[in-house]
Each structure stands twice: as structure tokens, then as C-alpha cells.
Design an enzyme around this catalytic site. Structure first.
Site, PDB file in Angstrom:
ATOM      1  N   VAL B  40       0.849  -1.184   0.000  1.00  0.00           N
ATOM      2  CA  VAL B  40       0.000   0.000   0.000  1.00  0.00           C
ATOM      3  C   VAL B  40       0.892   1.243   0.000  1.00  0.00           C
ATOM      4  CG1 VAL B  40      -1.862   1.226   1.177  1.00  0.00           C
ATOM      5  CG2 VAL B  40      -1.749  -1.258   1.315  1.00  0.00           C
ATOM      6  N   LYS B  55      -3.253   0.557  -3.436  1.00  0.00           N
ATOM      7  CA  LYS B  55      -2.785  -0.792  -3.132  1.00  0.00           C
ATOM      8  C   LYS B  55      -2.421  -1.471  -4.439  1.00  0.00           C
ATOM      9  CE  LYS B  55      -3.650  -4.984  -0.561  1.00  0.00           C
ATOM     10  NZ  LYS B  55      -4.488  -5.685   0.388  1.00  0.00           N
ATOM     11  N   ASP B 138      -8.287 -12.258   6.601  1.00  0.00           N
ATOM     12  CA  ASP B 138      -7.000 -11.893   7.222  1.00  0.00           C
ATOM     13  C   ASP B 138      -7.207 -10.850   8.314  1.00  0.00           C
ATOM     14  OD1 ASP B 138      -4.323 -11.939   7.712  1.00  0.00           O
ATOM     15  OD2 ASP B 138      -3.769 -10.636   6.049  1.00  0.00           O
ATOM     16  N   ASP B 156      -7.613  -4.085   4.283  1.00  0.00           N
ATOM     17  CA  ASP B 156      -6.878  -5.196   3.676  1.00  0.00           C
ATOM     18  C   ASP B 156      -7.734  -6.444   3.491  1.00  0.00           C
ATOM     19  OD1 ASP B 156      -4.611  -5.928   2.436  1.00  0.00           O
ATOM     20  OD2 ASP B 156      -3.495  -6.508   4.227  1.00  0.00           O
TER      21      ASP B 156
END
Lengths: 119, 281
Positions: B40, B55, B138, B156
Site C-alpha cells: 500500500v 494498493k 486476514d 486489507d
């Protein structure tokens, strides 16, 4: 259930329960029926007023204060209605004060608040 | 020929790794983080004159941008634009969030209610994403951002195949990353809850985290909403599903929840008893 109804319902229940404690005083047992009716009606009036107050003011503290004040006022009026020389101010006003506080608390805690109106 | 020093070589490597955004309206400024599948960067939108985050994914995983772009939620960073670099890597521009990562935010010793607020807001974003068929995969403190106005962002978002990060990764994700369902996020959120709880946290909250992080997916909450509901129950002073309580505990919780009412009833009884005794004197 709206707050007026909560006040009416709990006012009637607590008023009746408060009036029923007169049974412990043998000298007034003969008047139990009128005591029960009077105490229930007093509770209902305090309940409706507390319910109305709860619709305007959203505060547990102020609900208890308003309920206690109304309970005290109406208990005083009921006590003052007795025969001359038979005013049980203490026996009626002290419990009435606390019952009013309980009703004030319950109307703040329970029931739907009044619907907001758009300006 | 002058041999290049280590510093010069490192600089060259970094420059070669930088994404070529010449064909876009963004000027790269600095790298601000590395996720499981990409890097990022902070950048500036020349056209609108505003800062953005870009990103760049390690592979042509444009699917991730599409997934996130369809998640319009206050706790999910909005995607502005997506594209593909000349070298084939996918990129997308999103809002540059000014905030603090959850792990660093906890250094300020926020209250238990504030910690739970963050978990609930992150959970609401996850629950919403699950209704759109997206799974984060995640979750970890580094991927939760708390903004300066208290806003919470879940960052993310992963794509199929992301392995997750221990100890926030569900056991089944470690075994077969591509075959996880929304319960992997239930595990991740439970692990986050455990992470934010102070040592003095109530037993009921620890039980919620325990249930959410059960090794078997079937033993966890059915979904994030069920976990959030249990948190709500705790905050409302009710019994939580994850922690059966004894009658004594139930009575104690009832007393704590209704202490004003019990106090008023006790006052009434006291008044009655005193009046009764006064009468006998």
C-alpha cells in the site's frame, strides 16, 4: 406499551399493594375496601402523571424525583380527607412518597417513548 | 566502471519495485504498508488534489478490488478506482485513512466499552460483507484502523487463497486457505476480541472469545451477527449464550441490573417496618 399505560398499570398494582398493607392495622380493617379503592385510584393518578412526565423528560433521576413528589402530594391529599382527629399523615405520606418514586422509576425504565414528530 | 554500494543497490531495487502509475492520475508518495498480497502506498490524486492510498497487488488479483468496491459500508474503506499496471499487476485507489492501527490504539489504554465498540463496529462491517458474499480472511489488529473521530475501518480485505495470520487465522484456513467460509472471519473476530480484552475482563467476554475461536467451525457462532448479539447481551447486562451461569450468578446479575428498583423496594419495606414498629411504641 406506552408510558401512560405503564404508569396506569403499575400505579394500580403498587397502589393496591400499598393499600393492602392497611390490613396490618386492625383499627382500620373495617375500611379495607375503601382504602384499597382509594389507594389504587391514587396510584393510577400518580402513574398517569408520571407516565406523562416520562414522555417529556427522559431521566431516571428526574423520573424518581417527580414520582416521589407526586406520590407525596397525593398521599397528603388522601390523608387530609380523613375524619377530624384521624389524619394518618405519617402512615400514608411516607409510603406514598416511596411508592411514587417507584412508579416514577418504572415509567422511565419501561414503555415506548412518545413518537418524535418531525418539524 | 564504479561498483555500486549496498545502499545504492537497495535504492535501485526499491525503485524497480515501485509501480508505474504514469498512465494514471496518481503521484506516488511513499510506501505505507505491506499486506498479505500487496503493498500500500500513499499517493496524491492530481486531478482532485486529494491524498489517496493505492494498493498494488502482487498478482493480477483484480477480483479483490471488485469485491471491496461493492462493499459500501461506513467501516469499509471506499474504493475510488481500479486498474492494471503495465507489468500486469492489479491496483486500486482508495480513501487514505488517517488513523491508528488497533494494536497501537490499545497502547492508549482505552476503556473496556471503547474496546468493545471497536470490535462491534468491525463486526458490523464483516457481517455486512458476508451478506455480499465477501470474506475478509486476514483479520488482525494491524488491519483494523481507528480514525481520529473514532471511526473504525476494516482494512486489507483478502481474496481466495489468502493464508491469514496466526494467531488470528482459523485452523481450517491454515489447512486449506481456499476452502474457508464466513466462519473463518468469526474465528478472526473472536481472536481480535481476545486481543483487545484487558486482563481484568469479565468471564462472559472471555467465554464469547473462546466460543468464537473454537477449533471446529461448527462449535463457533453461526455467523458474525450471532457473536455481536452475544456482545450486545453482555452490554445490556444479560446472560450470554457462550457462558452458562449458575442461579447465584443469575441472581447477582439481576440485582446489579436492577439495583435502583431493588433499592426503592427496600426503602418501601423499611418505611413500612419502621411505621409498624413506631405504632407499637
Amino acid at each position: 406499551m406506552n408510558k401512560l399505560l405503564v404508569g396506569l398499570l403499575f400505579g394500580a398494582i403498587l397502589g393496591a399493594a400499598d393499600g393492602a398493607t392497611a390490613w396490618f392495622y386492625p383499627e382500620v380493617r373495617t375500611m379495607m375496601q375503601s382504602i384499597l379503592i382509594g389507594s389504587t385510584v391514587k396510584g393510577m393518578v400518580v402513574g398517569v402523571l408520571c407516565g406523562w412526565f416520562a414522555r417529556k423528560v427522559n431521566s431516571i433521576t428526574w423520573g424518581i424525583v417527580a414520582g416521589a413528589a407526586l406520590g407525596l402530594l397525593f398521599a397528603f391529599l388522601v390523608a387530609a380527607m380523613g375524619e377530624p382527629g384521624q389524619h394518618h399523615y405519617l402512615e400514608i405520606m411516607f409510603p406514598g412518597f416511596v411508592v411514587g418514586a417507584i412508579i416514577g422509576f418504572l415509567t422511565q425504565r419501561l414503555g415506548e417513548p412518545a413518537a418524535r414528530q418531525n418539524a | 566502471m564504479i561498483p555500486l554500494g549496498d545502499a545504492a543497490l537497495d535504492h535501485l531495487r526499491a525503485v524497480v519495485d515501485l509501480p508505474d502509475l504514469a498512465a494514471t492520475r496518481y503521484d506516488l508518495e511513499a510506501e505505507i504498508g505491506r499486506g498479505g498480497i500487496g503493498v500500500v502506498y500513499a499517493a496524491r490524486d492530481r486531478q482532485l488534489g486529494r491524498p489517496v492510498a493505492i494498493k498494488v497487488l502482487d498478482a493480477a488479483l483484480a477480483e479483490e478490488a471488485r469485491v471491496i468496491a461493492n462493499l459500501e459500508h461506513p467501516a469499509i474503506v471506499p474504493v475510488y478506482e481500479a486498474g492494471e499496471l503495465p507489468d500486469g499487476r492489479a491496483w486500486y485507489a482508495m480513501k487514505l485513512v488517517a488513523g491508528t492501527r488497533l494494536d497501537r490504539y490499545l497502547d492508549g489504554h482505552p476503556s473496556l466499552n471503547e474496546r468493545l465498540r471497536i470490535i462491534r463496529m468491525a463486526g458490523e462491517a464483516l457481517a455486512f460483507a458476508h451478506t455480499r458474499g465477501a470474506i475478509h480472511r486476514d483479520l488482525k489488529p494491524q488491519n483494523i484502523m481507528v480514525g481520529s473521530f473514532g471511526e473504525v475501518y476494516v482494512m486489507d480485505w483478502g481474496v481466495a487463497g489468502v493464508a491469514g495470520t496466526p494467531p488470528y487465522r482459523a485452523p481450517e484456513q491454515a489447512a486449506a486457505a481456499a476452502l474457508v467460509d464466513h466462519r473463518a472471519d468469526v474465528y478472526g473476530l473472536g481472536a481480535l476480541l481476545r486481543f483487545v480484552l484487558p486482563a481484568t475482563a469479565p468471564r462472559a467476554l472471555r467465554a464469547i472469545a473462546e466460543k468464537a475461536t473454537s477449533a471446529e467451525p461448527a462449535d463457533r457462532y453461526d455467523g458474525v451477527p450471532a457473536l455481536l448479539l452475544d456482545l450486545e447481551r453482555f452490554l445490556d447486562g444479560l446472560a450470554v449464550e457462550a457462558c452458562p451461569e449458575s442461579p447465584a450468578e443469575r441472581a447477582w446479575r439481576f440485582a446489579r441490573r436492577n439495583q435502583v428498583l431493588l433499592l426503592l423496594l427496600a426503602a418501601y419495606l423499611a418505611v413500612r417496618v419502621v411505621l409498624f414498629l413506631l405504632r407499637k411504641i
